[in-house]
Design a protein around this motif. Structure first.
Motif, PDB file in Angstrom:
ATOM      1  N   LYS A 223       1.850  -7.510  -3.933  1.00  0.00           N
ATOM      2  CA  LYS A 223       1.689  -7.270  -2.497  1.00  0.00           C
ATOM      3  C   LYS A 223       1.451  -5.799  -2.152  1.00  0.00           C
ATOM      4  O   LYS A 223       0.619  -5.491  -1.297  1.00  0.00           O
ATOM      5  CB  LYS A 223       2.914  -7.803  -1.744  1.00  0.00           C
ATOM      6  N   PRO A 224       2.149  -4.844  -2.786  1.00  0.00           N
ATOM      7  CA  PRO A 224       1.929  -3.440  -2.417  1.00  0.00           C
ATOM      8  C   PRO A 224       0.504  -2.949  -2.641  1.00  0.00           C
ATOM      9  O   PRO A 224       0.103  -1.937  -2.066  1.00  0.00           O
ATOM     10  CB  PRO A 224       2.910  -2.684  -3.319  1.00  0.00           C
ATOM     11  N   LEU A 225      -0.282  -3.647  -3.471  1.00  0.00           N
ATOM     12  CA  LEU A 225      -1.648  -3.211  -3.741  1.00  0.00           C
ATOM     13  C   LEU A 225      -2.690  -3.902  -2.873  1.00  0.00           C
ATOM     14  O   LEU A 225      -3.887  -3.628  -3.001  1.00  0.00           O
ATOM     15  CB  LEU A 225      -2.000  -3.424  -5.216  1.00  0.00           C
ATOM     16  N   VAL A 226      -2.266  -4.793  -1.978  1.00  0.00           N
ATOM     17  CA  VAL A 226      -3.205  -5.381  -1.028  1.00  0.00           C
ATOM     18  C   VAL A 226      -3.755  -4.265  -0.145  1.00  0.00           C
ATOM     19  O   VAL A 226      -2.999  -3.461   0.397  1.00  0.00           O
ATOM     20  CB  VAL A 226      -2.519  -6.469  -0.179  1.00  0.00           C
ATOM     21  N   LYS A 227      -5.058  -4.224  -0.003  1.00  0.00           N
ATOM     22  CA  LYS A 227      -5.685  -3.067   0.628  1.00  0.00           C
ATOM     23  C   LYS A 227      -5.763  -3.170   2.153  1.00  0.00           C
ATOM     24  O   LYS A 227      -5.950  -4.234   2.721  1.00  0.00           O
ATOM     25  CB  LYS A 227      -7.096  -2.862   0.069  1.00  0.00           C
ATOM     26  N   VAL A 228      -5.625  -2.013   2.760  1.00  0.00           N
ATOM     27  CA  VAL A 228      -5.964  -1.799   4.167  1.00  0.00           C
ATOM     28  C   VAL A 228      -6.975  -0.662   4.159  1.00  0.00           C
ATOM     29  O   VAL A 228      -6.617   0.482   3.864  1.00  0.00           O
ATOM     30  CB  VAL A 228      -4.738  -1.431   5.017  1.00  0.00           C
ATOM     31  N   GLY A 229      -8.224  -0.973   4.419  1.00  0.00           N
ATOM     32  CA  GLY A 229      -9.275   0.020   4.251  1.00  0.00           C
ATOM     33  C   GLY A 229      -9.541   0.251   2.776  1.00  0.00           C
ATOM     34  O   GLY A 229      -9.583  -0.683   1.975  1.00  0.00           O
ATOM     35  N   TYR A 230      -9.678   1.501   2.373  1.00  0.00           N
ATOM     36  CA  TYR A 230      -9.986   1.839   0.987  1.00  0.00           C
ATOM     37  C   TYR A 230      -8.774   1.793   0.078  1.00  0.00           C
ATOM     38  O   TYR A 230      -8.908   1.743  -1.135  1.00  0.00           O
ATOM     39  CB  TYR A 230     -10.572   3.263   0.904  1.00  0.00           C
ATOM     40  N   ARG A 231      -7.584   1.847   0.649  1.00  0.00           N
ATOM     41  CA  ARG A 231      -6.394   2.073  -0.162  1.00  0.00           C
ATOM     42  C   ARG A 231      -5.364   0.973   0.033  1.00  0.00           C
ATOM     43  O   ARG A 231      -5.291   0.338   1.083  1.00  0.00           O
ATOM     44  CB  ARG A 231      -5.768   3.425   0.197  1.00  0.00           C
TER      45      ARG A 231
END
Length: 261
Positions: free
Chosen positions: A23-31
Motif C-alpha cells: 500500500k505505501p507504494l501506491v502512487k499519487v502523481g509521480y511518487r
C-alpha cells in the motif's frame, strides 16, 4: 526527531492496486503515497526515518535503493545525454532505516521491533504510511510537549462516505446520516511519543487496544481534533488524491506552499 512509519500492512481496502505493490507504494502523481508522507516530515526538518516493513518489504527497499531522481525532478541534460544535472534533489539529506518487522505483525509489535533504533530519543514521531495532511506539524509537537504527557495523535473526521444509522424498537431506523455530518472523530495517526510509550507496550499487543487504553487510564494520551485536510485509505480516496494532484490542488504538499507552522 526520528520518524517511525508503519509500512507493513497489506492494504486490502485498495483492492487491485495492492496486488503487486504494498500500500505505501501506491502512487499519487509521480511518487508513492509513502514519499508524500516522508516529504511532509522532511519539510519540517524531520529527515531521519525508520520504516517498519512487512508485506512486500522487498518492493519498498527496491524503490529507494533504485530511486530515480530524474523521473520526477527538473534536470539539465548535456553531452548528448551523458551528463545529467539535477535542479534539486529529494533524498540527499534523508536517512532511512529499513527494518523487517514481520509479515503479520500488528502496529504495536512493529513499534516494539524498532525500539532499538530509537535509543537516546526523548521524543519521536510515528505514523501510518498512507495518510496525508496539511496540519502544521511544529504546532502539534509544541502543543504536545507543553502537556508533559506520553502520547498524542491527530483526531480527524472520517473521510469515507458511509452512513451512520441508529435504530429503535429492535430494528426500526431512527436516523441515518453521512458520517461526515456527525461528531465522530477517528484516529488519524501523526503520533508524537515520548520514550515512555514502551513502558506501556506489552509483547504481542496492538498499539491502540493495549497501550492506549492504559495511557487513557493514567491520563497520558492526548488527541488534537483537526479540521485540516486529511485523506487516503481506500481506492476511491486514492483516485481523489490523484485528481487533486493532477489539477495542482494538493493541500498536503506543504513544501510547495512554504508552510512553516
Amino acid at each position: 526527531m526520528k520518524v517511525v512509519l508503519f509500512c507493513g500492512g497489506m492494504g486490502t481496502r485498495l483492492g487491485d492496486l495492492t496486488e503487486d505493490l504494498p500500500k505505501p507504494l501506491v502512487k499519487v502523481g509521480y511518487r508513492p503515497i509513502l514519499w508524500h508522507v516522508m516529504k511532509y516530515y522532511a519539510h519540517f526538518g524531520h529527515r531521519d526515518f525508520v520504516l517498519c516493513l512487512g508485506y512486500k518489504a522487498d518492493k519498498i527497499k527496491e524503490y529507494f535503493v533504485h530511486y530515480n531522481e530524474y523521473l520526477s525532478n527538473d534536470f539539465t541534460m548535456t553531452g548528448g545525454g551523458r551528463n545529467l544535472e539535477l535542479e534539486k534533489s529529494d533524498l540527499d539529506d534523508w536517512s532511512i532505516t529499513f527494518v523487517d518487522t514481520g509479515l503479520t505483525a500488528n502496529i504495536g509489535q512493529r513499534l516494539k521491533a524498532v525500539q532499538r533504533y530509537l535509543e537516546g530519543e526523548e521524543y519521536f514521531l510515528a505514523n501510518y504510511s498512507d495518510g496525508v495532511t496539511d496540519y502544521p506539524l511544529p504546532q502539534l509537537i509544541q502543543d504536545f510537549k507543553e502537556t508533559g504527557k506520553i502520547a498524542c495523535f491527530l483526531s480527524v473526521r472520517p473521510s469515507q462516505s458511509f452512513h451512520v444509522v441508529t435504530v429503535k424498537d429492535g430494528n426500526m431506523v431512527q436516523t441515518i446520516q453521512s458520517v461526515r455530518d456527525t461528531d465522530i472523530l477517528i484516529n488519524g495517526g501523526y503520533f508524537v511519543f515520548r520514550k515512555e510509550i514502551f513502558d506501556y507496550l506489552e509483547p504481542g499487543e496492538d498499539l491502540v487496544d493495549g497501550p492506549f487504553r492504559r495511557l487513557i487510564q493514567d491520563e497520558q494520551l492526548v488527541a488534537y481534533p483537526s479540521d485540516r485536510f486529511w485523506c487516503m485509505d481506500t481506492f476511491k480516496e486514492q483516485q481523489e488524491l490523484t485528481d487533486m494532484y493532477t489539477m495542482g490542488n494538493a493541500p498536503w504538499e506543504v513544501w510547495k506552499k512554504g508552510q512553516e507552522g
